[in-house]
Design a protein around this motif. Structure first.
Motif, PDB file in Angstrom:
ATOM      1  N   ILE B 148      -3.019 -25.026   8.272  1.00 48.82           N
ATOM      2  CA  ILE B 148      -3.936 -23.918   7.978  1.00 48.82           C
ATOM      3  C   ILE B 148      -5.362 -24.405   7.691  1.00 48.82           C
ATOM      4  O   ILE B 148      -6.309 -23.676   7.912  1.00 48.82           O
ATOM      5  N   CYS B 149      -5.505 -25.644   7.224  1.00 51.15           N
ATOM      6  CA  CYS B 149      -6.863 -26.120   6.915  1.00 51.15           C
ATOM      7  C   CYS B 149      -7.643 -26.485   8.174  1.00 51.15           C
ATOM      8  O   CYS B 149      -8.866 -26.494   8.169  1.00 51.15           O
ATOM      9  N   ASP B 150      -6.943 -26.787   9.258  1.00 52.23           N
ATOM     10  CA  ASP B 150      -7.631 -27.149  10.489  1.00 52.23           C
ATOM     11  C   ASP B 150      -8.041 -25.893  11.251  1.00 52.23           C
ATOM     12  O   ASP B 150      -7.719 -25.704  12.420  1.00 52.23           O
ATOM     13  N   THR B 151      -8.731 -25.020  10.558  1.00 48.20           N
ATOM     14  CA  THR B 151      -9.231 -23.781  11.141  1.00 48.20           C
ATOM     15  C   THR B 151     -10.665 -23.579  10.655  1.00 48.20           C
ATOM     16  O   THR B 151     -11.132 -24.314   9.791  1.00 48.20           O
ATOM     17  N   ALA B 152     -11.314 -22.575  11.208  1.00 50.00           N
ATOM     18  CA  ALA B 152     -12.673 -22.259  10.770  1.00 50.00           C
ATOM     19  C   ALA B 152     -12.655 -21.303   9.581  1.00 50.00           C
ATOM     20  O   ALA B 152     -13.711 -20.886   9.108  1.00 50.00           O
ATOM     21  N   VAL B 153     -11.478 -20.972   9.085  1.00 50.81           N
ATOM     22  CA  VAL B 153     -11.358 -20.025   7.972  1.00 50.81           C
ATOM     23  C   VAL B 153     -11.828 -20.716   6.680  1.00 50.81           C
ATOM     24  O   VAL B 153     -11.211 -21.687   6.236  1.00 50.81           O
ATOM     25  N   PRO B 154     -12.943 -20.222   6.076  1.00 46.90           N
ATOM     26  CA  PRO B 154     -13.579 -20.988   4.996  1.00 46.90           C
ATOM     27  C   PRO B 154     -12.647 -21.347   3.838  1.00 46.90           C
ATOM     28  O   PRO B 154     -12.629 -22.499   3.403  1.00 46.90           O
ATOM     29  N   SER B 155     -11.872 -20.381   3.331  1.00 46.43           N
ATOM     30  CA  SER B 155     -11.079 -20.666   2.137  1.00 46.43           C
ATOM     31  C   SER B 155      -9.833 -21.496   2.439  1.00 46.43           C
ATOM     32  O   SER B 155      -9.105 -21.869   1.526  1.00 46.43           O
ATOM     33  N   TRP B 156      -9.582 -21.778   3.692  1.00 46.86           N
ATOM     34  CA  TRP B 156      -8.549 -22.758   4.036  1.00 46.86           C
ATOM     35  C   TRP B 156      -9.196 -24.115   4.312  1.00 46.86           C
ATOM     36  O   TRP B 156      -8.848 -25.114   3.695  1.00 46.86           O
ATOM     37  N   HIS B 157     -10.182 -24.092   5.209  1.00 48.89           N
ATOM     38  CA  HIS B 157     -10.752 -25.374   5.638  1.00 48.89           C
ATOM     39  C   HIS B 157     -11.398 -26.135   4.483  1.00 48.89           C
ATOM     40  O   HIS B 157     -11.246 -27.353   4.370  1.00 48.89           O
ATOM     41  N   GLU B 158     -12.121 -25.434   3.628  1.00 52.47           N
ATOM     42  CA  GLU B 158     -12.860 -26.127   2.558  1.00 52.47           C
ATOM     43  C   GLU B 158     -11.924 -26.753   1.530  1.00 52.47           C
ATOM     44  O   GLU B 158     -12.347 -27.563   0.711  1.00 52.47           O
ATOM     45  N   GLY B 159     -10.658 -26.360   1.543  1.00 55.64           N
ATOM     46  CA  GLY B 159      -9.720 -26.924   0.573  1.00 55.64           C
ATOM     47  C   GLY B 159      -8.850 -28.028   1.153  1.00 55.64           C
ATOM     48  O   GLY B 159      -7.841 -28.391   0.540  1.00 55.64           O
ATOM     49  N   TYR B 160      -9.265 -28.600   2.280  1.00 54.32           N
ATOM     50  CA  TYR B 160      -8.314 -29.478   2.991  1.00 54.32           C
ATOM     51  C   TYR B 160      -7.951 -30.740   2.224  1.00 54.32           C
ATOM     52  O   TYR B 160      -6.914 -31.333   2.459  1.00 54.32           O
ATOM     53  N   ARG B 161      -8.784 -31.161   1.289  1.00 53.39           N
ATOM     54  CA  ARG B 161      -8.464 -32.388   0.542  1.00 53.39           C
ATOM     55  C   ARG B 161      -7.356 -32.163  -0.479  1.00 53.39           C
ATOM     56  O   ARG B 161      -6.538 -33.043  -0.729  1.00 53.39           O
ATOM     57  N   GLN B 162      -7.328 -30.972  -1.077  1.00 58.68           N
ATOM     58  CA  GLN B 162      -6.342 -30.741  -2.132  1.00 58.68           C
ATOM     59  C   GLN B 162      -5.143 -29.920  -1.679  1.00 58.68           C
ATOM     60  O   GLN B 162      -4.090 -29.949  -2.312  1.00 58.68           O
ATOM     61  N   MET B 163      -5.314 -29.184  -0.571  1.00 57.42           N
ATOM     62  CA  MET B 163      -4.243 -28.277  -0.158  1.00 57.42           C
ATOM     63  C   MET B 163      -2.893 -28.990   0.030  1.00 57.42           C
ATOM     64  O   MET B 163      -1.856 -28.456  -0.397  1.00 57.42           O
ATOM     65  N   PRO B 164      -2.863 -30.198   0.622  1.00 56.64           N
ATOM     66  CA  PRO B 164      -1.549 -30.848   0.763  1.00 56.64           C
ATOM     67  C   PRO B 164      -0.901 -31.137  -0.590  1.00 56.64           C
ATOM     68  O   PRO B 164       0.329 -31.103  -0.706  1.00 56.64           O
ATOM     69  N   PHE B 165      -1.709 -31.404  -1.599  1.00 58.51           N
ATOM     70  CA  PHE B 165      -1.161 -31.662  -2.938  1.00 58.51           C
ATOM     71  C   PHE B 165      -0.679 -30.360  -3.575  1.00 58.51           C
ATOM     72  O   PHE B 165       0.330 -30.333  -4.271  1.00 58.51           O
ATOM     73  N   VAL B 166      -1.431 -29.277  -3.341  1.00 64.90           N
ATOM     74  CA  VAL B 166      -0.973 -27.964  -3.811  1.00 64.90           C
ATOM     75  C   VAL B 166       0.397 -27.664  -3.205  1.00 64.90           C
ATOM     76  O   VAL B 166       1.333 -27.261  -3.907  1.00 64.90           O
ATOM     77  N   PHE B 167       0.508 -27.901  -1.894  1.00 71.18           N
ATOM     78  CA  PHE B 167       1.753 -27.577  -1.210  1.00 71.18           C
ATOM     79  C   PHE B 167       2.890 -28.509  -1.643  1.00 71.18           C
ATOM     80  O   PHE B 167       4.036 -28.078  -1.787  1.00 71.18           O
ATOM     81  N   ALA B 168       2.577 -29.788  -1.846  1.00 76.93           N
ATOM     82  CA  ALA B 168       3.616 -30.728  -2.279  1.00 76.93           C
ATOM     83  C   ALA B 168       4.142 -30.318  -3.657  1.00 76.93           C
ATOM     84  O   ALA B 168       5.358 -30.282  -3.897  1.00 76.93           O
TER      85      ALA B 168
END
Ligand code: SF4
Ligand code: SF4
Lengths: 360, 316
Positions: B148-168
Motif C-alpha cells: 500500500i505504501c508504493d502508491t501515490a496515496v499520501p497517507s500511505w506513501h508518506e508512512g512507508y518507513r514505519q508502516m511495516p513495523f505497524v503491520f508487524a
C-alpha cells in the motif's frame, strides 16, 4: 531497477504531445475525437454547475479532459480594490459600463496587460496567449479563462507501469505506456500508483483504461486523433526532442510578449517521473489545473520500502523468539541452555536493527 | 509563498484518482495476511519448544487466514477469473507481483504444516514446512505495508518507513490473541508475550509514523480513520494489559483479551485503509507537501530553477 527504462530502438524516436494551453479555446474537439476513435462509452452526462467543465477529470472512459478555470487576472488580489473577489460572476457584468469604474487601472501583475484592448473587446485566444480574457465595459480586464486539455503523461518513469503485477501495462516503441486489455485483471494497483490521477477502472467492465497515445494510429503513421482534431494546434504531436525545443521557443515568445506566467510543465527529464511524454505549457500553477505541482513516481522509494519491510520482518521473528525464550521453565520440555543463549543474542541483534530501521 | 494551510486547486477536486480497492476486501486482506503470517511464526516456535496445544491452532489459523486473504484479494479484482495473470510475470518493481509469488510459496507450506499436524502424517516434513512457513510468514505480514505504501496515496506513501513495523506489531498481537483464545493457558505463555510485545510495537510505530509524515498524518486523526484508530488503541491497551496480568490464571480473561487484540488489529488495518482513501480524496494532501517541497528546493543554494516570477495569489 525499474521496468520503465525506455526501450528506444535506434530508428524510432520517442514521440509525445506538447499541449500549449495558451491557445486552447476549450472547444473539446479533442475529447470528442478521442471518444470516437477509441470507441469509448459515454460516462456520466450530468452538469457540474462549477464551471463549463462537465467532464471533470480523466478516468476509464475519459482519456482527454479539457479543464476550464475562471479566475481573476493575476496581479489583482481581493485586497487591492479591484474586485478580485467577484470572480465567478464577473463575466455577467460584461458590457455593463456602470460597473466598470472600479475595474480599471492598477495593472500590477504580469498578466494584467493582457486582453484589454481599450475598446472593451475580448482578446481572442492565441492573439497574445494569455488565456481567454473577459473585460468590463471600459476595457479594464477583470478575469480570465484558462483552458487546458489534459491527458495521460506517458511518464518516463511510470508508476502505473512499475506496479502492474500482470504485465498488462507495457512501454511501446514510441515511449508511450499502454494497457493490454486482454491481460489486465483489474487489480487496480496502477490507479493508486499514478501520481497524476489518470488511469482508472471502468465501472461495469472491471479493467482499467487510459490514453494509448493512439498506439493503433501511430503504427500506421498517423498522428493521435486528438492532435488531428485540435483546431488551434494547442495539441501538438511529434518527436519528443523536437517538441521540447518548440516548447522552449514558445515560452520565450510569450515572455517577450509580456506573458510572464507562461511556464512548461512535465518537460524536465530531471523531475520526479523522469519527464513526461505529454507535457504542457501552462499559464498558472499546475495545481490550478488539477495537476500535481511536483509529482514523484512512488517506486522511487521502493528499495527503501523493502529494506524497512525486511527489518520489520526480522523484528517480528525476533519478537516471537523472545516470546518463547522468556518462557523458560514454563513447560517441561524447555529448550537447551546453549540454544537459548543463542536465541537471546539473535533477539537483541534484530531488535537493535529494527530500531535503527524504523528511524530512517 | 503559500501561507500555511492555504493552497490552490481545481475547484477543490482531487488530484489523484480514488483507490478502486474495497475496504472489506483490502483492509480484510491486510488483517488476514498479518494474522496468518504471525500465526505461522508462533506455530513454528511452539512446534520447536514442545507446545503442541499452541502449535496446532496457530497452524490451522494460518491456513484459514491465508486462504481467506487470498479469496479477498481475488474478490477485489475487476476480473477475478484472470487472477492467475499475476503469475505470468515475476516483476520486482511490483510489490503485488512479489507478494503473489510470496503467497504462492507460503500458502502451500502453511497448508502442509496444518494438514500434517491434524492428520499426524509425515511429521518430519510437517515440521520442516511449519518452520519454512514461520520464516516466510514474517515477510507475509510486512510485505503488505510495501504494497500500500508504493502508491501515490499520501497517507500511505508518506508512512512507508514505519508502516511495516505497524503491520508487524499488529500481526503479532493478533496472532498472540488468537493463541490465547485457542490454547490452554499453560501452553499459551509465548502467545501472551507475543501479544504484549506486538501491541507495544504497534502503538509505538503508529505514534512514530504519525509524527514523521507531516500533513499526511492528519487523516489518521480525523473522520472514520480517526475513530477506528482510537478504537484500535483502546482495544490494544486493554487486550495487552489483560494478556500481561490476567490471562495466565483465567481462561475467560485470556479469551476476552485475545478477542480485544484481534479486534484491535482489524481496526488498525481499516484505519490505515480509510486514512489513505481520505488523503486521496482531498487535493490538499497532494498539493501542499509538493508545493512546500518545490519551495524548499528553490531556496537551496545553487537551485537551478528560479522561483516563479509570476506567482499569483488569487484563488484558483
Ligand atoms: S500519467 Fe499515470 S497513467 Fe499515465 S503513464 Fe504516468 S503513471 Fe501511468
Ligand atoms: S489494473 Fe490491470 S493494468 Fe492496472 S496494475 Fe492491475 S493488472 Fe495492471
Amino acid at each position: 531497477m525499474t521496468t520503465a527504462e525506455r526501450p528506444g530502438p535506434a530508428l524510432q524516436p520517442e514521440m509525445g504531445f506538447f499541449t500549449d494551453t495558451s491557445i486552447c479555446i476549450g472547444c473539446k474537439a479533442c475529447e470528442v475525437a478521442c471518444k470516437e476513435w477509441n470507441r469509448i462509452p459515454v460516462d456520466d452526462m450530468g452538469l457540474t454547475g462549477m464551471s463549463y467543465d462537465n467532464t471533470q477529470g480523466l478516468g476509464g472512459s475519459t482519456w482527454r479532459h479539457v479543464a476550464f478555470v475562471e479566475q481573476p487576472l493575476p496581479g489583482r488580489t481581493p485586497g487591492d480594490g479591484h474586485g478580485g473577489h467577484e470572480h465567478g460572476h464577473g463575466h455577467d457584468e460584461h458590457g455593463h459600463g456602470g460597473h466598470g469604474s472600479h475595474g480599471s487601472g492598477g495593472h500590477g501583475g504580469p498578466g494584467a496587460d493582457l486582453g484589454h484592448g481599450g475598446d472593451g473587446r475580448v482578446v481572442a485566444a492565441g492573439e497574445l496567449g494569455g488565456g481567454q480574457t473577459a473585460t468590463t465595459g471600459d476595457g479594464g480586464s477583470r478575469l480570465r479563462w484558462l483552458m487546458a486539455s489534459d491527458v495521460c503523461k506517458h511518464c518516463s518513469r511510470a508508476g502505473c507501469l512499475d506496479v502492474c503485477p500482470t504485465g498488462a501495462l507495457f512501454r511501446t516503441e514510441f515511449g508511450s505506456v499502454v494497457v493490454q486489455q486482454d491481460v489486465c485483471n483489474g487489480c487496480g494497483y496502477c490507479v493508486s500508483a499514478c501520481p497524476y490521477g489518470v488511469i482508472d477502472q471502468r465501472p461495469g467492465d472491471g479493467r482499467v483504461f487510459k490514453c494509448t497515445l493512439c498506439y493503433d494510429r501511430l503504427g500506421d503513421g498517423m498522428e493521435p486523433a486528438c492532435a488531428k482534431a485540435c483546431p488551434t494546434r494547442s495539441i501538438q504531436f511529434g518527436p519528443l526532442e523536437e517538441l521540447r525545443a518548440r516548447a522552449r521557443e514558445r515560452v520565450g515568445e510569450l515572455h517577450r510578449a509580456g506573458v510572464g506566467e507562461a511556464r512548461l510543465y512535465g518537460e524536465d527529464t530531471e523531475d520526479g517521473v523522469g519527464g513526461d511524454h505529454a507535457f504542457f505549457l501552462l499559464l498558472d500553477e499546475p495545481e490550478v489545473y488539477g495537476l500535481p505541482p511536483d509529482p514523484v513516481v512512488p517506486t522511487r522509494d521502493l528499495p527503501d520500502m523493502w529494506r524497512h519491510a525486511g527489518l520489520a520482518a526480522l523484528t517480528l521473528l525476533a519478537g516471537v523468539t523472545a516470546a518463547f525464550a522468556l518462557g523458560r521453565g514454563e513447560t517441561r520440555r524447555a529448550p537447551r541452555t546453549a540454544a537459548r543463549r543463542g536465541a537471546a543474542q539473535a533477539v537483541r541483534r534484530a531488535a537493535r536493527a529494527g530500531k535503527r530501521g524504523m528511524g530512517r | 509563498m503559500v501561507p500555511k494551510g492555504e493552497f490552490r486547486s481545481y475547484y477543490g477536486m482531487p488530484v489523484l484518482n480514488q483507490p478502486t480497492w474495497k475496504a472489506a476486501d483490502i483492509a480484510g486482506y491486510l488483517f488476514m495476511g498479518g494474522l496468518a503470517g504471525a500465526s505461522s511464526a508462533l506455530a513454528a516456535g511452539a512446534e520447536l519448544t514442545g507446545r503442541p496445544a499452541l502449535a496446532r491452532p496457530a497452524k490451522i489459523t494460518a491456513l484459514g487466514a491465508i486462504s481467506l486473504s487470498a479469496a479477498a484479494l481475488i474478490h477485489d479484482l475487476g476480473r477475478p477469473e484472470r487472477f492467475a495473470n499475476m503469475l505470468r510475470v515475476f516483476k520486482p518493481t511490483s510489490p503485488m507481483s512479489m507478494g503473489s509469488w510470496l503467497l504462492a510459496a507460503y500458502g502451500p507450506l502453511a497448508g502442509l504444516g496444518a494438514v500434517t499436524d491434524v492428520t499426524g502424517l509425515f511429521p518430519r516434513a510437517g515440521r520442516a514446512a511449519s518452520c519454512g512457513a514461520g520464516v516466510l510468514g514474517s515477510l507475509v505480514t510486512t510485505y503488505t505495508a510495501v504494497l500500500i505504501c508504493d502508491t501515490a496515496v499520501p497517507s500511505w506513501h508518506e508512512g512507508y518507513r514505519q508502516m511495516p513495523f505497524v503491520f508487524a506489531g499488529s500481526a503479532a498481537s493478533a496472532a498472540g490473541g488468537l493463541g490465547m483464545i485457542a490454547a490452554p493457558p499453560a501452553q499459551a505463555g509465548p502467545a501472551r508475550r507475543a501479544a504484549v510485545l506486538g501491541a507495544a510495537l504497534e502503538l509505538g510505530a503508529v505514534e512514530r509514523m504519525r509524527r514523521s509524515m507531516g500533513l499526511a498524518a492528519e487523516p489518521y486523526g480525523a473522520g472514520r480513520a480517526g475513530r477506528l484508530l482510537r478504537a484500535a488503541t483502546a482495544l490494544s491497551v486493554a487486550g495487552a494489559a489483560g494478556a500481561a496480568v490476567l490471562a495466565r490464571r483465567s481462561r475467560t480473561a485470556a479469551i476476552l483479551s485475545g478477542a480485544a487484540l484481534l479486534a484491535s488489529s482489524a481496526c488498525t488495518r481499516f484505519a490505515v485503509f480509510h486514512a489513505g482513501v481520505a488523503s486521496a480524496r482531498d487535493p490538499k494532501y497532494t498539493v501542499v507537501p509538493q508545493r512546500e517541497r518545490l519551495e524548499a528546493r528553490a531556496k537551496e543554494p545553487g537551485a537551478h530553477r528560479a522561483p516563479d516570477p509570476a506567482r499569483v495569489t488569487a484563488p484558483g
